[in-house]
Each structure stands twice: as structure tokens, then as C-alpha cells.
Design a protein around this motif. Structure first.
Motif, PDB file in Angstrom:
ATOM      1  N   ASN A 169     -47.521 -46.281  -7.833  1.00 14.89           N
ATOM      2  CA  ASN A 169     -48.962 -46.093  -7.662  1.00 14.89           C
ATOM      3  C   ASN A 169     -49.538 -47.051  -6.628  1.00 14.89           C
ATOM      4  OD1 ASN A 169     -48.908 -44.046  -9.482  1.00 14.89           O
ATOM      5  ND2 ASN A 169     -50.162 -45.050 -11.052  1.00 14.89           N
ATOM      6  N   ARG A 170     -49.018 -48.270  -6.595  1.00 18.21           N
ATOM      7  CA  ARG A 170     -49.498 -49.217  -5.577  1.00 18.21           C
ATOM      8  C   ARG A 170     -49.205 -48.667  -4.178  1.00 18.21           C
ATOM      9  NH1 ARG A 170     -51.296 -54.564  -5.235  1.00 18.21           N
ATOM     10  NH2 ARG A 170     -51.466 -54.579  -7.509  1.00 18.21           N
ATOM     11  N   ARG A 171     -48.037 -48.063  -4.003  1.00 16.01           N
ATOM     12  CA  ARG A 171     -47.716 -47.471  -2.688  1.00 16.01           C
ATOM     13  C   ARG A 171     -48.600 -46.251  -2.420  1.00 16.01           C
ATOM     14  NH1 ARG A 171     -42.344 -49.255  -4.265  1.00 16.01           N
ATOM     15  NH2 ARG A 171     -41.769 -47.218  -5.139  1.00 16.01           N
ATOM     16  N   GLY A 172     -48.939 -45.493  -3.478  1.00 20.35           N
ATOM     17  CA  GLY A 172     -49.874 -44.377  -3.301  1.00 20.35           C
ATOM     18  C   GLY A 172     -51.228 -44.865  -2.811  1.00 20.35           C
ATOM     19  N   PHE A 173     -51.721 -45.950  -3.419  1.00 19.50           N
ATOM     20  CA  PHE A 173     -52.998 -46.521  -2.967  1.00 19.50           C
ATOM     21  C   PHE A 173     -52.898 -47.005  -1.523  1.00 19.50           C
ATOM     22  CE2 PHE A 173     -54.306 -46.436  -7.400  1.00 19.50           C
ATOM     23  CZ  PHE A 173     -55.680 -46.278  -7.314  1.00 19.50           C
ATOM     24  N   GLU A 174     -51.714 -47.528  -1.146  1.00 17.77           N
ATOM     25  CA  GLU A 174     -51.542 -47.958   0.252  1.00 17.77           C
ATOM     26  C   GLU A 174     -51.611 -46.767   1.194  1.00 17.77           C
ATOM     27  OE1 GLU A 174     -49.416 -51.198   1.667  1.00 17.77           O
ATOM     28  OE2 GLU A 174     -48.481 -51.668  -0.264  1.00 17.77           O
ATOM     29  N   ASN A 175     -51.047 -45.625   0.778  1.00 15.32           N
ATOM     30  CA  ASN A 175     -51.152 -44.421   1.601  1.00 15.32           C
ATOM     31  C   ASN A 175     -52.608 -43.992   1.754  1.00 15.32           C
ATOM     32  OD1 ASN A 175     -48.450 -44.130   2.217  1.00 15.32           O
ATOM     33  ND2 ASN A 175     -48.024 -42.699   0.547  1.00 15.32           N
ATOM     34  N   ASN A 176     -53.389 -44.107   0.668  1.00 18.27           N
ATOM     35  CA  ASN A 176     -54.808 -43.784   0.768  1.00 18.27           C
ATOM     36  C   ASN A 176     -55.522 -44.736   1.729  1.00 18.27           C
ATOM     37  OD1 ASN A 176     -54.167 -42.169  -1.588  1.00 18.27           O
ATOM     38  ND2 ASN A 176     -56.372 -42.037  -1.908  1.00 18.27           N
ATOM     39  N   ALA A 177     -55.173 -46.030   1.641  1.00 18.35           N
ATOM     40  CA  ALA A 177     -55.823 -47.008   2.520  1.00 18.35           C
ATOM     41  C   ALA A 177     -55.548 -46.668   3.980  1.00 18.35           C
ATOM     42  CB  ALA A 177     -55.325 -48.414   2.185  1.00 18.35           C
ATOM     43  N   LEU A 178     -54.328 -46.207   4.271  1.00 12.88           N
ATOM     44  CA  LEU A 178     -53.992 -45.808   5.642  1.00 12.88           C
ATOM     45  C   LEU A 178     -54.815 -44.586   6.056  1.00 12.88           C
ATOM     46  CD1 LEU A 178     -52.145 -46.154   8.145  1.00 12.88           C
ATOM     47  CD2 LEU A 178     -50.462 -44.707   6.966  1.00 12.88           C
ATOM     48  N   TYR A 179     -54.941 -43.643   5.128  1.00 14.16           N
ATOM     49  CA  TYR A 179     -55.722 -42.426   5.392  1.00 14.16           C
ATOM     50  C   TYR A 179     -57.187 -42.770   5.670  1.00 14.16           C
ATOM     51  CZ  TYR A 179     -57.948 -37.896   4.395  1.00 14.16           C
ATOM     52  OH  TYR A 179     -58.694 -36.750   4.458  1.00 14.16           O
TER      53      TYR A 179
END
Ligand SMILES: [Zn+2]
Lengths: 245, 212
Positions: free
Chosen positions: A231-241
């Protein structure tokens, strides 16, 4: 005062009730929470999620389940798109087990169990099905049945025995609620039609309350963020988006 | 359920070997039988099916799961479309269980499951994207890339609602055989996954056999 969420006022809240056997869609902005409450018990809410910018980006149940090593959805879980991003996080849940593998009832299921769909006699009490409900809402955005992938069925617990046999094992009680915090702008498509495995004697026409209100920012201690490394990596993907937003 | 086939390779209408990381895209006519062989064992064949007459009608994992009231696919399972029509039937299976819950690997989900820097590793969804780009005559686009079957994969769901990826129950030479009930397009990604211990980090070829 308008019954519409004012994003600059943290106490503002949009509230509506949705009858059983209905469908709706709404664009939920990042930072807004959406709470569903089962008003009478035994409700089911079918729900799908799309990126309004690229409608081909949609909720992906397999990615959601396997990255969190779970078959059920509950508090702490995030709902993922097929592009590795998080549409929303489940920040509160009093029910504990929502399913996302059984899809929707089709017209043939409803007529076999409870009799046909008769608008002329029944008006808005007609026995609508989840599949047609989604088709209607999707058409409003230029989407067809290819956009209908595995949806969430909120308030319906479906469990498997050792051999994989499935049962609708539990449904919510009056007052059970689930709250979703949206991590990116999301088109939400929903219906309140019966779960496809529901076998009650009469068509369950169960209303829900739907509320939208401003969410709290995600903190470093956030339960969904810290649920698993994935989930932390998912949030990082959102931050990039959201870079630069 | 283990069920052997009496079909002989020498009577096949067509055979093809699909290398790890490649795709297979072909039309199978109603009445034809289609076998996928796990040549070296513990390989995953990530498979999608479409109705040839109208590819917007396609294999649906949730309709299939719901109609048979069971999560796992094996001999006797009828695969359903998104319109809840019957599409193919599994007529033989020497593996015993196949997964349709776990979905396919993708570069995007690899970033979440394994590491953000794995975004450029080859994945099943890439194979499907290339297949639809290179074969425009089928009229498929990204919207058609949906929830698939993982032949030869074992993804048990626990009573408590957990989901685990177990070592494969497949082995060299195991196969699954399907009879087409309507004309179907079959699209397989022979999984190139290098992150998952299920295949021993060693993707291997599969064989496809078709009988009239
Ligand atoms: Zn793969």
C-alpha cells in the motif's frame, strides 16, 4: 443552504438516501470521503471505479486482492486501479467483510428468483438487477459492457470452503457503515440491487444512506498507508500521478 | 478433478509452441477442442476468451465463479461470458485446479507488489497489449483486456478470507483441455513473471494443440 458539499467548509456534508433496486453515478474528488450506511439491514451496494481522465483506467479486483493478500475487503484495505494506483482507501468499516468476486445479478436471475421486472405495474419499485443498472450508468460516460469488470459488493460477505465452494455467508445489519477516502479523482458508479447470491423469499429492496464530506489528510500514521508495504508503494504511485497538482 | 483425455496428438489440426513471455492469439471454432500443455511445469498461462462474432462479449471470471458457486476451475467447469452465456467447457484436466481470482501480472501492479523500480520488467499485460496492437483485425483494445484465467496457477482462498499464492500443483506435461461451445478468440500470455517464486523464477514454454 444547499445540500451540496462545500470543500472549503470542513463541517459541510452532502447526504442523500438511495432506495434499493436503484443506480447512480457521481464524480468524487480527491480528498473527499464517501460513507455508505445500511439503513434497514441486508443492503447490497454494487460499485465500480473509473479514472475520469482516462476511462480505460478502472478498478482492478485481482490487483487489489493479491497485493494485499486478501479475499475480503475491509478497513485498512485500498482499492487499486489496473494502473497500480489507489482510487480510495477503506478508512472505517463496521461490517468487516465486503466481497468483490461475484459480480452482479442479471435480469434472468432476478426473474427466476422473484419474478420479472415490471415498471408499468411496479413503477420505481420494479425489480431492477445490478447488471442492467451498471450498463445504464456506464452508457452515460460512453462506456459499454467491456468496462464492467469485477465490482465491489459492499455489505455482502461471501466466503469459500476448502474446496472453493462459495456462500453468501452474512449481510450487514441496520446501521453498518463503510467509509471510503478518495486518493484521486474518481468516477463512482453504483447500484443498490440485490447481491447475485441472495436467496431471500422476496426481492430485497434495501435503502442506503450516502454521505460525502471533506476527509482528513493522510498522515504518516495512516492505517491504510501502513497496512502493508504494497500500500505504501501504491500511495507512492499516486504521488507520482499527482506530481505538481 | 483429474480427468484424462483420449485425444491423440497425431490427430490434431494444429499445434503451436508458445515461448515464455510470448502471446498466442487465434480463433477456435465451435466444436473444436483446445489443449494447453504445461511443458516444463509450474508455468502460468494467463488466458482471455472472446466471442468471435462480437468480442465485447467475453470471458467473465465473476459470472463463471458465481454460476458454478466455486472459485476454482477444473474438468466440468463451464466458462461464462459477461452476458452470462456459456462459452467453453473444460473437458479434461490433469492438473486438478486452475485460478481465476488472481488476475495477470502487469508492469503497474509489479511496482506495487514487488518494487517501484520493477516498472520496466516484462509482464503479461504487456504481452496482451502487443497482441491487440499487432492484430488489429480482431478489433480488440485495452477495454477488452479484462479479468483472466491463470491456467496451472494455484491461488487458494482461506475460510477466513485470506488469499495465498501456493507452489504450483502443475508438473511437466500436465494439461487442460477445453471444448468451444461458440466460435471464440483465445488470447494467452505465457507468463514472463520473474518476481514470483511459484515458477521458480524460471518462465518456460507451453504448447497449444487444437482438434477438429
Ligand atoms: Zn504474468
Amino acid at each position: 443552504m444547499l445540500n451540496i458539499l462545500n470543500p472549503t467548509d470542513s463541517t459541510s456534508r452532502y447526504t442523500t438516501n438511495i432506495d434499493g433496486g436503484s443506480h447512480w453515478s457521481v464524480l468524487v474528488r480527491r480528498g473527499v470521503n464517501l460513507r455508505l450506511t445500511d439503513l434497514e439491514g441486508g443492503a447490497n451496494v454494487g460499485m465500480m471505479f473509473y479514472n475520469p481522465v482516462w476511462l480505460s483506467e478502472r478498478y482492478n479486483a485481482p490487483d487489489t486482492l493479491k497485493c494485499q493478500h486478501t479475499f475480503k475487503l475491509t478497513q485498512g484495505n485500498c482499492l487499486y486501479s489496473d494502473m497500480g494506483r489507489i482510487f480510495c482507501s477503506i478508512i472505517e468499516d463496521s461490517f468487516g467483510w465486503h466481497e468483490t468476486m461475484c459480480g452482479n445479478a442479471h435480469a434472468q436471475h432476478v426473474s427466476k428468483k422473484w419474478g420479472g421486472r415490471d415498471y408499468q405495474s411496479d413503477r420505481n419499485a420494479w425489480q431492477q438487477n445490478g447488471y442492467d443498472s451498471f450498463l445504464v450508468e456506464l452508457a452515460k460516460y460512453g462506456l459499454d459492457r467491456t468496462a464492467m469488470v469485477a465490482n465491489v459488493n459492499w455489505f455482502s460477505e461471501v466466503s469459500a470452503d476448502d474446496n472453493g465452494n462459495l456462500k453468501l455467508t452474512r449481510q450487514s445489519k441496520a446501521g453498518d457503515a463503510v467509509t471510503l477516502r478518495f486518493e484521486m479523482d474518481t468516477l463512482v458508479v453504483l447500484h443498490t440491487c440485490p447481491h447475485p447470491m441472495n436467496s431471500e423469499a422476496t426481492y430485497p429492496k434495501k435503502p442506503i444512506r450516502l454521505e460525502m464530506f471533506k476527509g482528513e489528510p493522510v498522515t504518516e500514521q495512516d492505517e491504510c498507508l501502513n497496512h502493508c508495504a504494497e500500500n505504501r508503494r501504491g500511495f507512492e504511485n499516486n504521488a507520482l500521478y499527482l506530481l505538481g497538482a | 478433478m483429474i480427468k484424462h483425455s483420449d485425444k491423440k496428438i497425431e490427430n490434431a489440426a494444429a499445434t503451436a509452441t508458445v515461448a515464455a513471455g510470448d502471446y498466442y492469439l487465434a480463433e477456435i471454432k465451435a466444436g473444436q477442442t483446445f489443449r494447453i500443455v504445461d511443458l516444463e511445469g509450474n508455468q502460468a498461462a494467463d488466458t482471455l476468451f472472446y466471442c468471435a462474432d462480437d468480442p465485447t462479449e467475453r470471458y467473465s471470471a465473476m459470472d463463471t465463479i458465481r454460476e458454478q458457486g466455486n472459485l476454482y476451475l477444473t474438468a466440468g467447469t463451464v466458462l461464462k461470458t459477461n452476458a452470462n452465456n456459456s462459452m467453453l467447457e473444460i473437458v479434461a484436466d490433469t492438473c486438478g485446479r486452475h485460478d481465476t481470482v488472481g488476475g495477470a501480472c502487469a508492469t503497474e501492479s509489479n511496482t506495487v507488489r514487488y518494487d517501484l523500480e520493477k516498472r520496466c520488467m516484462h509482464a503479461c499485460r504487456d504481452s496482451w497489449m502487443l497482441a491487440i496492437q499487432e492484430n488489429e483485425e480482431y478489433g480488440l483494445d485495452k477495454n477488452d483486456i479484462a479479468h483472466n484465467i491463470n491456467f496451472f496457477m494455484n491461488v487458494p482462498v482461506t475460510k477466513e478470507g485470506g488469499l495465498t499464492f501456493e507452489d504450483g500443483i502443475s508438473a511437466p506435461g500436465k494439461y487442460v483441455e477445453l471444448k468451444a461451445l461458440v466460435d471464440v478468440i483465445v488470447l494467452i500470455s505465457n507468463c514472463p513473471q520473474l518476481n514470483n517464486p511459484c515458477n521458480g523464477y524460471n518462465p518456460t514454454p507451453i504448447e497449444v494443440v487444437v482438434w477438429d
